[in-house]
Design an enzyme around this catalytic site. Structure first.
Site, mmCIF file in Angstrom:
data_model
loop_
_atom_site.group_PDB
_atom_site.id
_atom_site.type_symbol
_atom_site.label_atom_id
_atom_site.label_comp_id
_atom_site.label_asym_id
_atom_site.label_seq_id
_atom_site.Cartn_x
_atom_site.Cartn_y
_atom_site.Cartn_z
ATOM 1 N N LYS A 92 59.766 31.811 44.753
ATOM 2 C CA LYS A 92 60.635 32.731 45.476
ATOM 3 C C LYS A 92 60.019 34.130 45.552
ATOM 4 O O LYS A 92 59.891 34.716 46.621
ATOM 5 C CB LYS A 92 62.013 32.790 44.796
ATOM 6 C CG LYS A 92 63.062 33.435 45.643
ATOM 7 C CD LYS A 92 64.445 33.173 45.085
ATOM 8 C CE LYS A 92 65.483 33.629 46.093
ATOM 9 N NZ LYS A 92 66.833 33.264 45.667
ATOM 10 N N GLU A 100 48.223 40.971 46.265
ATOM 11 C CA GLU A 100 47.455 41.730 47.252
ATOM 12 C C GLU A 100 46.789 40.819 48.280
ATOM 13 O O GLU A 100 46.601 41.196 49.434
ATOM 14 C CB GLU A 100 46.434 42.605 46.525
ATOM 15 C CG GLU A 100 47.194 43.517 45.574
ATOM 16 C CD GLU A 100 46.342 44.460 44.772
ATOM 17 O OE1 GLU A 100 46.055 45.539 45.289
ATOM 18 O OE2 GLU A 100 45.997 44.145 43.630
#
Ligand code: MOS
Length: 738
Positions: free
Chosen positions: A633, A705
């Site tokens: 999630k 990232e």
């Protein structure tokens, strides 16, 4: 079989956040609190000639006004008197405010007003009159690109093979230059600090990605032992790199508090954030690619240059990942920096990688068109089966499956090769692709677990949660390996009194702190087994630590769960209310035998209005391979965030400087554009899980990232496909398409 790892779990801090119970730095209170407001300078370079604070001092509520004339010197030395920094951990040479009359950048702090209320401080700040001896400044990286130099840390870059010769003889080659403007992180939460002194002990509430680093910075600023400083930062409302370094405001806040003998709070305004915490540097990149007609790369030259300040060296290593993306025997990928009269740049989400891959992946698309080879096919032709830089095998690499799955989901096979060949009514449709890459980093990290006889556990580590969901993921890992339910685990972070953890940066937190928590949980298990084995009748007698696990209040044999002891009873028998284990996890030796990377593939659809040049990213499919996913999630949320930011970087974001004044002209969210809901359409993120036993005991790689890397290039490539226009300067605003 994992109970919680790999399951979608709601944020454990979600309710606290939406109900306002979660306390951010500026929300901490202290008795008799005074408020500071920073006055920013108005020239880019020179010296302060005079400061007139008389009117400001007479204003209601003003307690003290600090300037370089009366501010105490902060040790050990001002930034510009020291050698350039090396690594995040070691550097303490950052800019400190009000240390001299010297102006290094426009919007530099030149005074601090401390008053009874924030409004009084802000009002009085406007009455401070400053005059300057301005000097000729340079804020335009383009103007000083010829003065580029290699960063002083590390050896100068060496070429692989003979790129010059290989480029000369390459049958097909392209060469182009790409530009990325200065960008700012713009987290929702403004940076803030509350400083409270008791004698020579300092308590600092701060917005930080690394409380240990701020502690060290403050200790050195005031020449006091680190043990005298406690930095507390339980919640961070986004940072993206802007709180990796200490920044100038915590020391300024603590200095003011010590001088006025009251707790002081400073909160940056949005405008102050633009020179208060660094930025993604202005980056000029030249990429030359040479290939056989088959598409095989024979030479890659990727040269990057970006700004640094005059008083500090910073490099985001723009070309770092270029060395590891594609198989190519000849390569040169140097990084240069050049001085400007701006504040020091810093790491900003996916630093270096997203910039470097914008240029490289745009260039790959250009090469695909020069070769008349499908852009995805070109990437497959040059797929690196082993690390092209070191020759080492990858610990795992499922990028090929990312390409395949993404292409299939997206419908890539229906793409027409020619630009301007696909339409939706009057809109031009473009499909673009790019590769994403990031490291699977692990840093030394320590965690402490206190396991209680009542079947709960307390976990602590001085890490940070700037938004990715660290509170939750660490709770999940602890619950999994202690055999508890997540609600039986309390995890605390963001306090320099907790065991040491690295900065939350580089997408290494779960790999690093998660491994420490895993290790501490195994240590608890081993301790319990030790106690159990003191009992001659223990059903676990003879079992080794590796043979047992904790589950729902039992210590049991993994392959014969009928043999167990009740942990509460065991602890009671041994007079133990709780047991505590502290564990430091470090990167393994085995990692050195491998290249450890995370990868992704992106597929983007844009629709371009040919009349007004508006670009909409109508579909984004991103498939990433980043090891094991602990909480899908939160991880999907990270990748979606990366795509959204990629949209911003590709189409909107730019910090504009008027070089006549060397001044940022859009230091606000009115004129610094970021995506809003209307800019975001369909985004699908998919994980191809990798079973990686090398990277760390949990098999997790960095992923926060990664999700952004490649997106700006994929969008630029889609824009080219839609319009036939190759935009090499970000952001791709409508004017560039008309
Ligand atoms: Mo991130 S730029 O590693 O905080």
């Amino acid at each position: 079989m994992a109970r919680y790892i790999g399951k979608e779990i709601n944020r454990v801090d979600g309710v606290a956040k939406v109900t306002g119970r979660a306390k951010y730095a500026a929300e901490f209170r202290a008795p008799n609190l005074a408020y500071g407001f920073i006055v920013l300078g108005t020239v880019a370079k020179g010296t302060i000639k005079s400061i007139d604070t008389r009117d400001a001092e007479a204003a209601a509520g003003v307690i003290r006004i600090f300037t370089h004339l009366n501010a105490p010197k902060l040790g050990p030395k001002a930034s510009h008197e020291q050698a350039p920094p090396r690594a995040t951990e070691e550097q303490d040479k950052s800019f400190r405010a009000l240390q001299s009359d010297r102006i290094f950048f426009n919007m530099q702090p030149v005074a601090l007003v401390v008053a009874e209320t924030y409004e009084q401080a802000r009002y009085a700040a406007r009455l401070v009159k400053v005059s300057y001896n301005a000097e000729k400044h340079t804020t335009d990286t383009e103007a000083v690109r010829d003065r580029g130099r290699f960063p002083s840390q590390g050896p100068p870059p060496k070429p692989r093979g003979n790129p010059e010769e290989a480029m000369k003889i390459a049958p097909v080659k392209i060469e182009a230059e790409y530009r990325i403007p200065i960008e700012h992180h713009n987290p929702m939460e403004p940076h803030a600090a509350v400083a409270v002194w008791q004698g020579d002990r300092l308590t600092m509430f701060d917005k930080s990605q690394e409380v240990y680093n701020v502690r060290k910075h403050l200790a050195s600023s005031f020449n006091i032992p680190e043990a005298n400083v406690q930095v507390i930062s339980p919640y961070v409302g986004g940072a993206f790199g802007s709180s990796l370094r200490p920044n100038y405001y915590p020391a300024l806040t603590a200095m003011a508090a010590r001088e006025v003998r009251r707790p002081v709070k400073i909160v940056y305004t949005r405008t102050q954030m633009f020179t208060g915490h660094g930025h993604r540097p202005y980056t000029i990149q030249k990429v030359a690619l040479g290939a056989e007609r088959s598409g095989k790369l024979t030479a890659m030259v990727h040269e990057a240059l970006h700004n640094t300040s005059t008083f500090e060296e910073f490099s985001d290593n723009t070309t770092g990942f270029t060395r590891q993306v594609y198989a190519c025997p000849n390569l040169y990928a140097p990084q240069r920096i050049t001085n400007t009269d701006l504040s020091t740049p810093t790491w900003m989400r996916a630093p270096g990688a997203v910039s470097g891959m914008f240029a490289l992946e745009s260039a790959m698309d250009e090469l695909a068109y020069a070769l008349k080879i499908d852009p995805l096919e070109l990437r497959l032709i040059n797929y690196a089966e082993k690390d092209p830089e070191s020759g080492k095998p990858f610990s795992s690499k499922a990028l090929r499956e990312c390409y395949r799955l993404g292409a299939e989901k997206f419908g890539w096979k229906d793409r027409k090769f020619e630009p301007r060949s696909m339409r939706d009514g009057r809109l031009l449709v473009g499909w673009g692709t790019a590769t994403g890459i990031w490291g699977a980093f692990q840093m030394p990290a320590t965690a402490r677990i206190t396991f209680k006889a009542n079947g709960t556990a307390h976990v602590a580590s001085a890490t940070s949660d700037i938004g990715p969901g660290t509170y939750t993921v660490i709770t999940i890992i602890a619950a999994e390996y202690l055999g508890l339910k997540p609600e039986q685990v309390e995890f605390e972070l963001g306090d320099s009194n907790f065991p040491r953890a690295p900065a939350q940066g580089g997408s290494w937190t779960t790999a690093s702190v998660g491994s420490a928590v895993h290790g501490a949980a195994l240590a608890i298990t081993a301790r319990l087994l030790e106690f159990a084995n003191r009992d001659a009748n223990s059903p676990l007698r003879g079992a080794a630590a590796a043979d047992v696990e904790m589950l729902d209040g039992r210590l049991q044999l993994k392959n014969d769960t009928a043999r167990f002891v009740n942990t509460a009873e065991l602890m009671k028998r041994n007079g133990l209310g709780e047991i505590t284990e502290t564990f430091e996890a470090k990167p393994s030796q085995e990692r050195r035998n491998y290249a450890t990377l995370a990868h992704g593939a992106q597929f983007i659809e844009v629709k371009v209005d040919p009349d007004i040049g508006q670009v909409r990213v109508t579909r984004a499919i991103e498939v990433t391979a980043c090891g094991r996913i602990i909480n899908p999630k939160a991880s999907h949320s990270q990748e979606i965030g990366g795509v959204v930011w990629g949209i911003g970087m590709a189409l909107q974001e730019a910090t504009e400087i008027d070089h006549r004044f060397g001044r940022i002209m859009n230091p606000n969210l009115q004129h610094y554009h970021v995506p809003v809901h209307a800019d975001v359409h369909m985004i699908e993120t998919i994980f191809v899980e990798e079973d990686d036993t090398v990277v760390n005991p949990l098999g997790v790689k960095g992923m926060g990232e990664l999700g952004m890397v490649g997106i700006p290039a994929a969008i630029a490539n889609a824009v080219f496909h839609a319009t036939g226009k190759r935009i090499r300067d970000l952001p791709i605003t409508p004017d560039k398409l008309l």
